[in-house]
Design a protein around this motif. Structure first.
Motif, PDB file in Angstrom:
ATOM      1  N   MET B   1       0.250  -1.072  -0.141  1.00  0.00           N
ATOM      2  CA  MET B   1       0.089   0.340  -0.254  1.00  0.00           C
ATOM      3  C   MET B   1       0.724   1.028  -0.087  1.00  0.00           C
ATOM      4  O   MET B   1       0.955   2.374  -0.810  1.00  0.00           O
ATOM      5  CB  MET B   1      -1.138  -0.059   0.915  1.00  0.00           C
ATOM      6  CG  MET B   1      -2.093   1.681   1.717  1.00  0.00           C
ATOM      7  SD  MET B   1      -3.063   0.974  -0.154  1.00  0.00           S
ATOM      8  CE  MET B   1      -3.372   2.606   0.557  1.00  0.00           C
ATOM      9  N   THR B   2       1.634   0.656   0.982  1.00  0.00           N
ATOM     10  CA  THR B   2       2.222   2.628   0.645  1.00  0.00           C
ATOM     11  C   THR B   2       3.312   2.762  -0.045  1.00  0.00           C
ATOM     12  O   THR B   2       3.451   3.973  -0.915  1.00  0.00           O
ATOM     13  CB  THR B   2       4.158   1.879   1.721  1.00  0.00           C
ATOM     14  OG1 THR B   2       3.287   1.605   3.179  1.00  0.00           O
ATOM     15  CG2 THR B   2       4.476   3.074   1.912  1.00  0.00           C
ATOM     16  N   GLN B   3       3.704   1.752  -1.414  1.00  0.00           N
ATOM     17  CA  GLN B   3       4.876   1.460  -2.237  1.00  0.00           C
ATOM     18  C   GLN B   3       3.770   3.090  -2.841  1.00  0.00           C
ATOM     19  O   GLN B   3       4.214   3.193  -4.594  1.00  0.00           O
ATOM     20  CB  GLN B   3       5.333   0.217  -2.591  1.00  0.00           C
ATOM     21  CG  GLN B   3       5.832   0.596  -3.726  1.00  0.00           C
ATOM     22  CD  GLN B   3       6.917   1.042  -3.919  1.00  0.00           C
ATOM     23  OE1 GLN B   3       8.065   0.993  -2.591  1.00  0.00           O
ATOM     24  NE2 GLN B   3       7.505   2.121  -4.855  1.00  0.00           N
ATOM     25  N   GLN B   4       2.456   1.973  -3.387  1.00  0.00           N
ATOM     26  CA  GLN B   4       1.281   1.965  -4.127  1.00  0.00           C
ATOM     27  C   GLN B   4       0.695   3.759  -3.820  1.00  0.00           C
ATOM     28  O   GLN B   4       0.884   4.655  -4.836  1.00  0.00           O
ATOM     29  CB  GLN B   4       0.398   1.196  -3.937  1.00  0.00           C
ATOM     30  CG  GLN B   4      -0.643   1.685  -5.094  1.00  0.00           C
ATOM     31  CD  GLN B   4      -2.313   1.430  -5.181  1.00  0.00           C
ATOM     32  OE1 GLN B   4      -2.152  -0.112  -4.023  1.00  0.00           O
ATOM     33  NE2 GLN B   4      -2.755   1.554  -5.482  1.00  0.00           N
ATOM     34  N   VAL B  64       3.644  20.435   7.587  1.00  0.00           N
ATOM     35  CA  VAL B  64       4.537  20.227   9.047  1.00  0.00           C
ATOM     36  C   VAL B  64       5.635  19.286   8.019  1.00  0.00           C
ATOM     37  O   VAL B  64       5.650  18.316   7.635  1.00  0.00           O
ATOM     38  CB  VAL B  64       4.702  20.467  10.183  1.00  0.00           C
ATOM     39  CG1 VAL B  64       3.732  21.194  10.965  1.00  0.00           C
ATOM     40  CG2 VAL B  64       4.168  18.296  10.195  1.00  0.00           C
ATOM     41  N   PRO B  65       7.224  19.865   7.510  1.00  0.00           N
ATOM     42  CA  PRO B  65       7.977  19.187   6.895  1.00  0.00           C
ATOM     43  C   PRO B  65       8.091  17.513   7.749  1.00  0.00           C
ATOM     44  O   PRO B  65       8.417  16.146   6.677  1.00  0.00           O
ATOM     45  CB  PRO B  65       9.496  19.722   7.383  1.00  0.00           C
ATOM     46  CG  PRO B  65       9.045  21.661   7.926  1.00  0.00           C
ATOM     47  CD  PRO B  65       7.826  21.436   8.678  1.00  0.00           C
ATOM     48  N   ALA B  66       7.548  17.736   8.809  1.00  0.00           N
ATOM     49  CA  ALA B  66       8.450  16.073   9.709  1.00  0.00           C
ATOM     50  C   ALA B  66       6.838  14.940   8.324  1.00  0.00           C
ATOM     51  O   ALA B  66       7.284  13.947   8.594  1.00  0.00           O
ATOM     52  CB  ALA B  66       8.063  16.079  10.932  1.00  0.00           C
ATOM     53  N   ASN B  67       5.944  15.471   8.055  1.00  0.00           N
ATOM     54  CA  ASN B  67       4.763  14.805   7.107  1.00  0.00           C
ATOM     55  C   ASN B  67       4.829  14.469   5.898  1.00  0.00           C
ATOM     56  O   ASN B  67       4.728  14.031   5.392  1.00  0.00           O
ATOM     57  CB  ASN B  67       3.857  15.381   7.759  1.00  0.00           C
ATOM     58  CG  ASN B  67       2.917  14.864   8.961  1.00  0.00           C
ATOM     59  OD1 ASN B  67       4.276  13.908   9.470  1.00  0.00           O
ATOM     60  ND2 ASN B  67       1.907  15.913  10.066  1.00  0.00           N
ATOM     61  N   ARG B  73       8.381  10.224   3.913  1.00  0.00           N
ATOM     62  CA  ARG B  73       7.366  11.235   4.521  1.00  0.00           C
ATOM     63  C   ARG B  73       5.546  11.108   4.322  1.00  0.00           C
ATOM     64  O   ARG B  73       4.870  10.529   5.574  1.00  0.00           O
ATOM     65  CB  ARG B  73       7.827  12.032   5.523  1.00  0.00           C
ATOM     66  CG  ARG B  73       9.492  11.755   6.161  1.00  0.00           C
ATOM     67  CD  ARG B  73       9.905  13.046   6.573  1.00  0.00           C
ATOM     68  NE  ARG B  73      11.002  13.665   7.621  1.00  0.00           N
ATOM     69  CZ  ARG B  73      11.591  13.995   7.348  1.00  0.00           C
ATOM     70  NH1 ARG B  73      11.341  15.870   7.257  1.00  0.00           N
ATOM     71  NH2 ARG B  73      12.679  14.052   7.914  1.00  0.00           N
ATOM     72  N   ILE B  74       5.788  11.647   3.602  1.00  0.00           N
ATOM     73  CA  ILE B  74       4.328  11.278   2.803  1.00  0.00           C
ATOM     74  C   ILE B  74       3.537  10.706   2.735  1.00  0.00           C
ATOM     75  O   ILE B  74       2.123  10.238   3.154  1.00  0.00           O
ATOM     76  CB  ILE B  74       4.474  11.633   1.282  1.00  0.00           C
ATOM     77  CG1 ILE B  74       5.482  13.581   1.111  1.00  0.00           C
ATOM     78  CG2 ILE B  74       2.922  12.461   0.850  1.00  0.00           C
ATOM     79  CD1 ILE B  74       5.675  14.279  -0.106  1.00  0.00           C
ATOM     80  N   ALA B  75       4.585   9.543   2.210  1.00  0.00           N
ATOM     81  CA  ALA B  75       3.083   7.860   2.033  1.00  0.00           C
ATOM     82  C   ALA B  75       2.686   7.463   3.905  1.00  0.00           C
ATOM     83  O   ALA B  75       1.910   6.829   3.430  1.00  0.00           O
ATOM     84  CB  ALA B  75       4.424   6.699   1.206  1.00  0.00           C
ATOM     85  N   ALA B  76       3.967   7.700   4.240  1.00  0.00           N
ATOM     86  CA  ALA B  76       4.151   6.887   5.640  1.00  0.00           C
ATOM     87  C   ALA B  76       2.512   8.119   6.445  1.00  0.00           C
ATOM     88  O   ALA B  76       1.643   7.859   7.078  1.00  0.00           O
ATOM     89  CB  ALA B  76       4.960   7.193   6.925  1.00  0.00           C
ATOM     90  N   PHE B  77       3.165   9.440   5.713  1.00  0.00           N
ATOM     91  CA  PHE B  77       1.471  10.554   6.739  1.00  0.00           C
ATOM     92  C   PHE B  77      -0.535  10.257   5.943  1.00  0.00           C
ATOM     93  O   PHE B  77      -0.541  10.135   7.148  1.00  0.00           O
ATOM     94  CB  PHE B  77       1.996  11.474   6.287  1.00  0.00           C
ATOM     95  CG  PHE B  77       0.841  12.573   6.423  1.00  0.00           C
ATOM     96  CD1 PHE B  77       0.169  13.099   8.418  1.00  0.00           C
ATOM     97  CD2 PHE B  77      -0.015  13.253   5.180  1.00  0.00           C
ATOM     98  CE1 PHE B  77      -0.893  13.752   7.525  1.00  0.00           C
ATOM     99  CE2 PHE B  77      -0.492  14.094   5.831  1.00  0.00           C
ATOM    100  CZ  PHE B  77      -0.866  14.796   7.402  1.00  0.00           C
TER     101      PHE B  77
END
Lengths: 647, 95
Positions: B1-4, B64-67, B73-77
């Motif tokens: 999912m994250t990869q997609q 925020v940059p952390a996300n 970071r974007i995918a995880a967020f």
């Protein structure tokens, strides 16, 4: 104020006169009143004159009484009255009332050191026949231009590069290093220019050319005290009084002319001060001139009108509406002779056209105050970045960035952590000599994304910022951080962009001479030695200047926060009235032909502009930079002498 | 999912901020700001895209940059945000 051309070396005597006349003719806009040439066996001079001082007797090239010296001179020596009086007191006799003759006498007495005594905006060439050498000089801050190149062993020089296109065998080619510098620093690092193998004499330098070659040396350098010394307390009231006295005198000697002197009035602090000082000195009342914009975010007409009313000037304005910038942009780039990343020069081109139409040849402007008294946002930005770097984890300190840029909506909506990231808080070493300018360089250099694969490969090992850092004087490291930032602005961007692309080239395109009281070297030296806190007090810019002039201006102008001069960028070019030349210049064929940019990415950028979807700095800078490079290529690249052209 | 998610966002960034320049090595963990890929207005475009594409609502505190400052970071967020929204949707569906 004028333009001149010339050569040193071997030019066929039979063709020399015609060549000089063609070269002079190519810059006739700088001096529409008269033209003249001087030819001798190994040198020649040509001059296009804008008659401002000594209207009836100041023709050039001018010879000394002995006939040993011949001069071609562009600019003004504002203290020529005092210098002439001193020369007369020493027994020297004058044949004219011009400042040009003062230079000849001074050179006869002092040789190259004569420039030390001159207070002015000048570039000139003196043919010294007894020594068989050409002597060149350029003013301290770089107001007036002087370019040179070598073709077939002969040195050619001119006020604008386009004159070299009249020289047989001269071929214009874009200097790719200069393009990288423009896409990083906004301007080439002098003596490099946008043209390969064409150089400019640096501000504050002299050059001597003879059979042995070229020797160049500085005669004046911008300097600041060591950081510790700059913090020494100084009486603010006394400093303000001295500043006022100097600025008044700088304005007074810049009102000297045998023609009417007008003034630009932007509505900001600096030009308002200059206009207020000049108004009582102007015989018959001061004429003031402004640019207004249809777009509210750029327009300052409310303040311009208020100031014109306050000083009782006879005011005129030219309005920049939709399509205006696009309609003149090719002419603008023909005048700048270098790619630019902002459209800001274009409205100034329109403004000088208005001034010319009103019959005025000379205007004062407020240029230079932001460099000399720390007015630009970049100075405050540096202060805030350093403040953030002292406590990198602070959630509140980055909010100060928002205060610096109220006119950038994209920044106003950002979180503290994003603000810190955008301005590189914590990223740059405090010892980095370019610390103050790193965010600007990074933001600008991002536009190199559009460089073609070939160009990227050629420039792969080149670093414009590193070259700039390598040129800084040894004493730079000892200066206060504000003074370091002021030096970078004043030594590079001021002559490389503000005074050239936005200054001399825009005004002289219509034969208008700009004069800049804030760049009087006495004032520049005085301001350099003021404590940093007197210039930037907290986040209030130009504090000491405000103090020194508060009685001159309405409070609404005197207390105004600096509004940077800006013009609409990519949105100027697209929409219903898109110019046919834009489609040609940005077509895939034209992009591929010039070879500097990537066809596919430029096509997408252009489409994004057409959808009015480009709002950020990088993409606007990229679009204007690419467009102006394409126009430069079309105007200049490969240009060769057309010897059949009528003289 | 994250990869997609990562691939989808990457395609948007390449198309919108790099203008289709695939020669640019956009590594998963490279900082989008430090590498000059996006500026302050770019962040706003990115937020609008994520909200529209993934049906998310982003609070000010999310931006925020952390996300958002790298693909990882974007995918995880986005994944975390979707996961947090899921039980609410399921609960709403059950009722």
């Amino acid at each position: 104020m004028c333009g001149f051309v010339g050569y040193l070396g071997n030019v066929e005597p039979a063709t020399a006169d015609g060549l000089l006349r063609r070269m002079t003719g190519s810059i006739a806009h700088r001096g529409p009143d008269e033209q003249g040439v001087f030819v001798c066996p190994s040198a020649g001079l040509g001059h296009a004159r804008l008659s401002v001082v000594g209207l009836g007797d100041g023709q050039q090239p001018m010879a000394s009484a002995s006939g040993d010296l011949h001069i071609a001179f562009n600019g003004e020596i504002f203290n020529y009255v005092e210098l002439r009086d001193e020369l007369k007191a020493r027994g020297r006799r004058f044949r004219t009332g011009s400042d040009t003759e003062v230079i000849l006498h001074l050179y006869e007495e002092m040789g190259p050191d004569c420039v030390d005594l001159m207070n002015g905006d000048f570039a000139f060439a003196v043919w010294d026949a007894p020594r068989q050498r050409m002597f060149f000089a350029r003013d301290r801050m770089g107001v007036r231009p002087l370019f040179y190149t070598e073709v077939g062993g002969t040195l050619y020089f001119a006020s604008e590069v386009k004159a070299f296109a009249r020289v047989p065998d001269f071929t214009a080619e874009l200097d790719e290093i200069a393009l990288d510098q423009i896409f990083t620093l906004w301007a080439p690092i002098a003596p490099r220019t946008a043209f390969k193998n064409v150089y400019e004499l640096e501000p504050g330098h002299i050059m001597i050319a003879d059979k042995g070659g070229l020797v160049t040396r500085p005669y004046w350098q911008l300097d600041f005290p060591d950081a510790e010394a700059s913090r020494a307390p100084r009486d603010e009231r006394q400093a303000a009084e001295e500043l006022r006295e100097l600025l008044t005198d700088a304005t007074r000697i810049r009102m000297r002319a045998d023609v009417t002197v007008g003034s630009y009035l932007s509505g900001g602090l600096d030009s308002s001060i200059v206009s207020a000082l000049a108004a009582p000195m102007a015989t018959g009342g001061l004429r003031t001139f402004s640019v207004t914009f249809d777009s509210a975010e750029h327009d300052e007409s409310e303040f311009q009108e208020e100031m014109a009313l306050a000083i009782g000037s006879h005011h005129s304005a030219v309005n920049v509406g939709p399509g205006d910038i696009a309609s003149i942009f090719p002419e603008v780039i023909n005048a700048t002779e270098r790619p630019v990343i902002r459209t800001a020069p274009a409205p100034l081109y329109q403004l000088s056209g208005l001034v010319r139409a009103k019959g005025i040849k000379v205007v004062l402007t407020g240029e230079g105050a932001d460099e000399v008294f720390a007015g630009y946002d970049i100075f405050k930005e540096t202060l805030v970045r350093r403040f953030c770097d002292r406590q990198p984890g602070s959630a509140s300190r980055p909010h100060l960035f928002r205060k610096l840029y109220p006119y950038l909506p994209g920044l106003q909506k950002q979180s503290a952590s994003y603000l810190a990231a955008f301005f590189g808080a914590g990223k740059d070493s405090l010892d980095d000599p370019l610390y103050s300018h790193r965010p600007r360089m990074r933001n600008t250099a991002a536009a190199k994304l559009f460089f073609s694969g070939d160009l990227r490969a050629k420039l792969a090992s080149y670093d414009a910022a590193a070259e700039l850092a390598s040129q800084l004087p040894e004493r730079f490291a000892r200066w206060h951080p504000l003074h370091q930032a002021q030096y970078l602005e004043s030594r590079y961007l001021l002559p490389g962009y503000i005074l050239s692309s936005q200054g001399d080239r825009m005004s002289m395109a219509h034969g208008i001479e700009g004069r800049f009281p804030f760049l009087d070297h006495r004032l520049v030296e005085f301001a350099s030695w003021l404590p940093p806190g007197m210039k930037l007090k907290g986040l209030v810019e130009k504090h000491i200047l405000r103090e020194a002039t508060k009685d001159l201006l309405p409070p609404s102008i005197g207390q105004r926060t600096k509004q940077p001069y800006r013009a609409p960028d990519s949105q100027s070019f697209v929409g219903a009235g898109e110019q046919p030349w834009l489609r040609d210049a940005m077509s895939s064929e034209a992009i591929a032909d010039s070879g500097f940019f990537d066809v596919s990415t430029v096509r997408k950028l252009t489409e994004k502009c057409r959808q009015q979807a480009v709002t950020g700095f990088r993409d606007n800078a990229a679009f204007v930079g690419i467009l102006s490079t394409q126009l430069w290529h079309r105007s200049f690249a490969g240009s060769r002498s057309d010897v059949t052209e009528a003289a | 999912m994250t990869q997609q998610i990562k691939d989808t966002v990457k395609a948007f960034i390449i198309d919108n901020f790099l203008f289709g320049d695939t020669s640019y090595a956009l590594a998963d963990d490279v900082s989008l700001i430090e590498s000059g890929v996006i500026d302050s207005t770019g962040v706003l475009e990115l937020v609008t895209y994520i909200e529209d594409q993934f049906g998310l609502e982003m609070a000010d505190s999310d931006i925020v940059p952390a996300n958002l400052d790298s693909l990882v970071r974007i995918a995880a967020f986005i994944e975390a945000k979707q996961a947090a929204a899921q039980p609410v949707k399921q609960a709403a569906g059950a009722a």
